[in-house]
Design an enzyme around this catalytic site. Sequence first.
Site, PDB file in Angstrom:
ATOM      1  CE1 TYR A 103     -23.586  16.093   2.656  1.00  0.00           C
ATOM      2  CE2 TYR A 103     -21.987  14.403   3.275  1.00  0.00           C
ATOM      3  CZ  TYR A 103     -22.342  15.741   3.180  1.00  0.00           C
ATOM      4  OH  TYR A 103     -21.466  16.706   3.584  1.00  0.00           O
ATOM      5  CG  PHE A 155      -7.788  30.334 -18.672  1.00  0.00           C
ATOM      6  CD1 PHE A 155      -7.665  31.038 -19.869  1.00  0.00           C
ATOM      7  CD2 PHE A 155      -9.000  30.358 -18.023  1.00  0.00           C
ATOM      8  CE1 PHE A 155      -8.746  31.747 -20.397  1.00  0.00           C
ATOM      9  CE2 PHE A 155     -10.082  31.057 -18.551  1.00  0.00           C
ATOM     10  CZ  PHE A 155      -9.957  31.750 -19.734  1.00  0.00           C
ATOM     11  CG  ASP A 156      -9.492  33.807 -16.489  1.00  0.00           C
ATOM     12  OD1 ASP A 156      -9.612  32.569 -16.378  1.00  0.00           O
ATOM     13  OD2 ASP A 156     -10.429  34.552 -16.829  1.00  0.00           O
ATOM     14  CG  ASP A 246      -5.530  24.085 -16.519  1.00  0.00           C
ATOM     15  OD1 ASP A 246      -6.600  23.446 -16.582  1.00  0.00           O
ATOM     16  OD2 ASP A 246      -5.486  25.324 -16.465  1.00  0.00           O
ATOM     17  CB  ALA A 248      -9.928  22.801 -19.543  1.00  0.00           C
ATOM     18  CE  LYS A 289     -13.214  25.538 -19.797  1.00  0.00           C
ATOM     19  NZ  LYS A 289     -13.365  25.905 -18.383  1.00  0.00           N
ATOM     20  CG  HIS A 485     -11.602  39.327 -17.138  1.00  0.00           C
ATOM     21  ND1 HIS A 485     -10.735  38.982 -16.128  1.00  0.00           N
ATOM     22  CD2 HIS A 485     -12.068  38.155 -17.642  1.00  0.00           C
ATOM     23  CE1 HIS A 485     -10.672  37.665 -16.043  1.00  0.00           C
ATOM     24  NE2 HIS A 485     -11.470  37.140 -16.939  1.00  0.00           N
TER      25      HIS A 485
HETATM   26  N1  F0G Z   1      -8.164  25.992 -16.875  1.00  0.00           N
HETATM   27  C1  F0G Z   1      -8.430  26.348 -18.149  1.00  0.00           C
HETATM   28  C2  F0G Z   1      -7.403  26.084 -19.210  1.00  0.00           C
HETATM   29  C3  F0G Z   1      -9.642  26.948 -18.460  1.00  0.00           C
HETATM   30  O1  F0G Z   1      -9.889  27.287 -19.714  1.00  0.00           O
HETATM   31  C4  F0G Z   1     -10.581  27.170 -17.422  1.00  0.00           C
HETATM   32  C5  F0G Z   1     -11.845  27.824 -17.697  1.00  0.00           C
HETATM   33  C6  F0G Z   1     -10.271  26.782 -16.123  1.00  0.00           C
HETATM   34  C7  F0G Z   1      -9.045  26.189 -15.899  1.00  0.00           C
HETATM   35  C8  F0G Z   1     -11.211  26.982 -14.973  1.00  0.00           C
HETATM   36  O2  F0G Z   1     -12.290  26.116 -15.073  1.00  0.00           O
HETATM   37  O3  F0G Z   1     -14.284  27.596 -15.348  1.00  0.00           O
HETATM   38  O4  F0G Z   1     -14.497  25.209 -14.675  1.00  0.00           O
HETATM   39  O5  F0G Z   1     -13.600  26.859 -13.092  1.00  0.00           O
HETATM   40  N2  F0G Z   1     -12.075  28.417 -18.763  1.00  0.00           N
HETATM   41  C9  F0G Z   1     -13.318  28.994 -19.177  1.00  0.00           C
HETATM   42  C10 F0G Z   1     -13.112  29.723 -20.458  1.00  0.00           C
HETATM   43  C11 F0G Z   1     -14.075  29.758 -18.152  1.00  0.00           C
HETATM   44  O6  F0G Z   1     -14.019  30.483 -20.841  1.00  0.00           O
HETATM   45  O7  F0G Z   1     -12.103  29.522 -21.119  1.00  0.00           O
HETATM   46  P1  F0G Z   1     -13.749  26.467 -14.515  1.00  0.00           P
END
Ligand code: F0G
Length: 494
Positions: A103, A155-156, A246, A248, A289, A485
């Site tokens: 833990y 991103f979304d 950000d 990823a 990613k 979506h």
């Molecule tokens: N920032 C970016 C640029 C992303 O592409 C994503 C996720 C996230 C943050 C959030 O990360 O999914 O680990 O919580 N993108 C995925 C996509 C879901 O399909 O592009 P997460």
Amino acid sequence: MYMVLECSMPTRHSACRYVLYHKSLFGGDGMAIKYIPEPFRIKVVEPLKMLTFQEREKKIAEAHNNVFYLRSEDVYIDLLTDSGTNAMSQFQWAGVMQGDEAYAGASSYFKLMDAAKDVFNYDYIQPVHQGRAAEKVLLPLFLGEGKFAISNMFFDTTRAHVILAGARPIDCVVEAALDPAKRAPFKGNMDVEKLERLIKEHTPEKIGLVVMTITNNSAGGQPVSIQNIKETAAICGKYAIPFSIDAARYAENAYFIQRDEAGCQNKSIKEIVREIFSYADMFTMSAKKDAIVNMGGLLGVRDGQKYGGLIQEIKSRCIEFEGLYTYGGLAGRDLEALAIGVYEGLDNNYLRYRVGQMEYLASRLDDAGIAYQAPVGGHGVFLDARAMFPHIPYYEYPAQALCVELYKEAGIRCCDIGSFMLGNDPDTGEQLKADFEFSRLAIPRRVYTQAHLDVIADAVIEVSKRAKNIKRGYKITWEPQILRHFQAHLEPIA
Ligand code: F0G
């Protein structure tokens, strides 16, 4: 073993294609082949099922014409996302067996700390279960009612967390990104002049955070140059606004910098990554990613002194939402796989093959005259559905229509990065018009073969041939308030 033949320096603004010369296979002067072969062999296989066209028509209708409701077993090639869908290496799977599931203070945590601090060179690293968890922990510490966050493009989930924190997101990408047909380098860049204008317009005190998304996912996986990151950091410094990455797709972004940015050809990917991160104050990262794992995320703070009690607040919020700060919502085995993955993602041969997959797909589309966000980005091909369905307006979701057709055509699942994903204005409830109507073919890492790429290209070409017969798009019959979506129900407009 392989030499680039055509493209003396493979710039993305010249023809989007590598032609390789495979010496060892063909000897002598060799023979031209048009793709970069997989730099791995396959040890474990996952069988795929192929449904008939009629079966797929039935499945997608049952799924409310929303690909997120499809069962993965009904999909032949799953390009919904490159996130968490990666194939781990034998080294990562071996690491899984060494996961320390304690833990508190697990050895796997310290292994990850050593690796992440080595790669990113930050004072503090916090593991979390995925990218949006990092956003949920960090963003409310800088944002609230009346504040704004500015990004090259959110991103979304990041956009959603800005809104959930009470603030408003503003996108500030360079003009070139908005024209999918315009081939220009670093189309993911921040428009730095506009950024400064926005800061003055809203006043610096109201800008809670500037976020640089690398690569710029919503604009097509387009990279951001080091120069642009530096200039953005300078503006943030001038107005004392915190600057976050950000991150990823940090490794793919670094690969494009190494390939295309003046003066970077002799730097290693790791050197470039360290330089990128050196300009920011903090980062949030979905590790699903470029760190090539199935689950995981990171949050980093460069200088522990700069923002007083920030690290302590991150730890406390992490304990509330994610679990103790030494595991952050992950199992010990996930921490192990991630500690190995952050290095594997930096490998030049792997990155060249990976971006080569995108370039191959793009070259097939070029040959067929099909539009996409060009030049192709790092993690997928973003088909320009507006160009394929010019007669379908944004409020009938042309990119969603293309996604449905690709599923019917060949069992390919991809997703809308357009007005359907963007959703409604949080203040007026009106459908927003997105800058793009993309159907994203996101390519999972180390998963699909060259033959799969041809199936994908053939399917897109087939759909494009019958595009003019698809007269109308879709209407939403039910939607949730935020991130609609993923769950909305759609119906074709008769
Ligand atoms: N920032 C970016 C640029 C992303 O592409 C994503 C996720 C996230 C943050 C959030 O990360 O999914 O680990 O919580 N993108 C995925 C996509 C879901 O399909 O592009 P997460």
